[in-house]
Design a protein around this motif. Structure first.
Motif, short mmCIF file in Angstrom:
data_model
loop_
_atom_site.label_atom_id
_atom_site.label_comp_id
_atom_site.label_asym_id
_atom_site.label_seq_id
_atom_site.Cartn_x
_atom_site.Cartn_y
_atom_site.Cartn_z
N ILE A 108 31.53 53.28 35.98
CA ILE A 108 32.15 52.42 35.41
C ILE A 108 33.15 53.35 34.32
CG2 ILE A 108 32.92 50.36 33.88
CD1 ILE A 108 30.39 49.27 34.84
N PHE A 109 34.51 53.77 34.42
CA PHE A 109 35.07 54.67 33.55
C PHE A 109 35.36 54.09 32.15
CE2 PHE A 109 35.51 56.36 38.04
CZ PHE A 109 35.53 57.71 37.77
N ASP A 110 35.50 54.86 31.44
CA ASP A 110 36.08 54.54 29.90
C ASP A 110 37.08 54.08 29.69
OD1 ASP A 110 37.61 56.65 29.31
OD2 ASP A 110 35.86 57.96 28.81
N SER A 111 37.79 53.49 28.92
CA SER A 111 38.89 53.00 28.37
C SER A 111 40.08 54.01 28.52
CB SER A 111 38.99 52.16 26.99
OG SER A 111 38.66 53.06 26.02
N SER A 112 40.14 55.12 28.77
CA SER A 112 41.15 56.23 28.84
C SER A 112 41.73 56.09 30.16
CB SER A 112 40.67 57.48 28.19
OG SER A 112 39.71 58.06 28.99
N LYS A 113 40.80 55.68 31.17
CA LYS A 113 41.05 55.68 32.52
C LYS A 113 41.83 54.34 32.88
CE LYS A 113 39.49 59.89 32.85
NZ LYS A 113 39.06 59.99 31.40
N VAL A 114 42.92 54.25 32.47
CA VAL A 114 43.59 52.82 32.81
C VAL A 114 44.08 52.61 34.20
CG1 VAL A 114 43.67 52.12 30.39
CG2 VAL A 114 45.52 53.44 31.45
N ARG A 115 44.43 54.09 34.78
CA ARG A 115 45.08 53.90 36.21
C ARG A 115 44.35 55.00 36.83
NH1 ARG A 115 50.32 52.46 37.25
NH2 ARG A 115 49.67 52.92 39.15
N MET A 116 44.24 54.80 38.20
CA MET A 116 43.41 55.49 39.06
C MET A 116 43.86 56.88 39.07
SD MET A 116 42.47 54.80 43.12
CE MET A 116 41.58 53.43 43.06
N PHE A 117 45.32 57.23 38.99
CA PHE A 117 45.47 58.67 39.05
C PHE A 117 44.88 59.38 37.92
CE2 PHE A 117 49.09 56.33 37.13
CZ PHE A 117 49.19 57.08 35.79
N GLN A 118 44.27 58.63 36.91
CA GLN A 118 43.71 59.40 35.66
C GLN A 118 42.48 59.90 36.19
OE1 GLN A 118 44.66 56.06 32.92
NE2 GLN A 118 46.21 57.40 31.88
N LEU A 119 41.80 59.32 37.03
CA LEU A 119 40.47 59.66 37.51
C LEU A 119 40.34 61.24 37.99
CD1 LEU A 119 39.12 56.85 39.61
CD2 LEU A 119 39.32 56.99 37.07
N PRO A 120 39.11 61.94 37.65
CA PRO A 120 39.05 63.49 37.79
C PRO A 120 39.03 63.59 39.39
CG PRO A 120 37.23 62.57 36.32
CD PRO A 120 38.12 61.34 36.88
N GLY A 121 40.00 64.51 39.82
CA GLY A 121 40.08 64.80 41.12
C GLY A 121 40.95 63.73 41.97
N TYR A 122 41.64 63.06 41.33
CA TYR A 122 42.34 62.13 42.04
C TYR A 122 43.43 62.67 42.98
CZ TYR A 122 46.04 58.73 43.10
OH TYR A 122 47.26 58.00 43.52
N SER A 123 43.26 62.11 44.13
CA SER A 123 44.37 62.54 45.08
C SER A 123 44.99 61.04 46.04
CB SER A 123 43.78 63.65 46.24
OG SER A 123 42.95 63.05 46.77
N LYS A 124 46.22 61.24 46.80
CA LYS A 124 46.72 60.16 47.12
C LYS A 124 46.17 60.28 48.82
CE LYS A 124 51.00 59.66 44.49
NZ LYS A 124 52.36 59.93 44.77
N THR A 125 45.00 59.91 49.00
CA THR A 125 44.43 59.78 50.12
C THR A 125 43.75 58.46 50.38
OG1 THR A 125 42.24 60.49 49.42
CG2 THR A 125 43.95 62.14 49.73
N ALA A 126 42.95 58.22 51.45
CA ALA A 126 42.50 56.81 51.72
C ALA A 126 40.94 57.05 51.42
CB ALA A 126 42.62 56.52 53.27
N GLU A 127 40.46 58.13 50.95
CA GLU A 127 39.14 58.35 50.69
C GLU A 127 38.45 57.53 49.74
OE1 GLU A 127 38.87 62.63 49.92
OE2 GLU A 127 39.50 63.35 51.72
N ALA A 128 37.30 57.28 49.79
CA ALA A 128 36.42 56.54 48.86
C ALA A 128 34.93 57.04 48.99
CB ALA A 128 36.46 55.05 49.10
N ASP A 129 33.99 56.88 48.04
CA ASP A 129 32.87 57.19 48.10
C ASP A 129 31.66 56.09 47.60
OD1 ASP A 129 33.27 57.00 45.18
OD2 ASP A 129 32.98 59.04 44.76
N ASN A 130 32.04 55.18 47.51
CA ASN A 130 31.29 54.04 46.83
C ASN A 130 30.47 54.24 45.78
OD1 ASN A 130 31.37 53.08 49.79
ND2 ASN A 130 30.16 54.82 50.30
N VAL A 131 31.32 55.14 45.13
CA VAL A 131 30.61 55.53 43.46
C VAL A 131 31.72 55.35 42.47
CG1 VAL A 131 29.41 57.11 42.06
CG2 VAL A 131 28.83 56.86 44.29
#
Length: 251
Positions: A108-131
């Protein structure tokens, strides 16, 4: 005063990507009423301090209990989506929750990550890691879905042989960072033909949906939010009772 409510409703209709897409809303019966199914949430599933006291870092167990409680997430100020885990994801999280699986606890990311593109290592793909990121779908016209709208948010297990997981077609055509108006919505027969063999049995012949990647984050009050890649998000509702203004204006 009535002008204010009309203005709010107008704003909500044109700001939410989780509303009915035009090409689906025009189908006969799309906005048909569903059986009202209300879920009353236990306080520890909603209230941050009680949630943290009960679950601590065991996010997997929290997600399992949300599923078992038929929890509804309040999207866009009154659109109730029932959270539903695929059988495969449920069993995986159950092992994680009890320490019987070498997988990691969901983040669960903190309140500074209000959009997915702010996540570390974000890329526009279909990838998911269940974490950090999950495969999911928003599904509509589901009979007896909690919340009374017939809406379900289904999460599935990525990178596995989950029979309810994303099909190769969903993966290859995924563009969840874009607005859903131009994206590919699927009907029940589409899901069946692409490999989700019990889709109609589970969700009904009139169901339709759209795949999204999802992640979890807190807000400044430590409330949990389940957020789609396009920015639409919902938080656990205290009850699944629909917003009357949402019903009145059809969203």
């Amino acid at each position: 005063m009535w002008q204010f409510f009309i203005w709010l409703s107008f704003l909500a209709v044109f700001s939410s990507s989780f509303l009915y897409p035009n090409h689906i809303a025009s189908l006969p019966g799309t906005r048909a009423k569903t059986t009202l199914s209300v879920s009353i949430m236990r306080p520890y599933l909603v209230e941050p301090s009680q949630r943290d006291a009960k679950y601590g870092d065991n996010v997997a167990q929290y997600l399992l209990d949300l599923h078992d409680s038929r929890a509804t997430f309040d999207f866009c100020g009154g659109m109730m989506f029932q959270l539903m885990l695929s059988d495969k994801l449920y069993e995986y999280l159950k092992k994680v929750a009890t320490g019987g699986e070498e997988g990691e606890q969901p983040v669960i990311f903190d309140s500074s990550k209000v959009r997915m593109f702010q996540l570390p290592g974000y890329s526009k793909t279909a990838e998911a890691d269940n974490v950090q990121i999950f495969h999911g779908r928003e599904l509509r016209k589901i009979p007896k879905a909690a919340g009374g709208y017939g809406f379900v948010l289904q999460l599935s297990l990525a990178n596995s042989d989950d029979p309810e997981g994303w099909s190769p077609q969903e993966i290859s055509t995924y563009d969840g960072w874009a607005h859903d108006v131009g994206r590919q919505w699927r009907k029940a027969n589409d899901y069946q033909s692409e490999g989700f063999q019990n889709f109609i049995q589970k969700f009904g012949p009139n169901a339709f949906g759209l795949n999204h990647r999802f992640y979890l984050h807190y807000d400044s009050s430590q409330r949990l939010w389940l957020s789609a890649e396009d920015g639409c998000e919902g938080t656990p509702a205290e009850s699944g009772i629909p917003n009357p203004f949402g019903r009145l204006f059809g969203f």
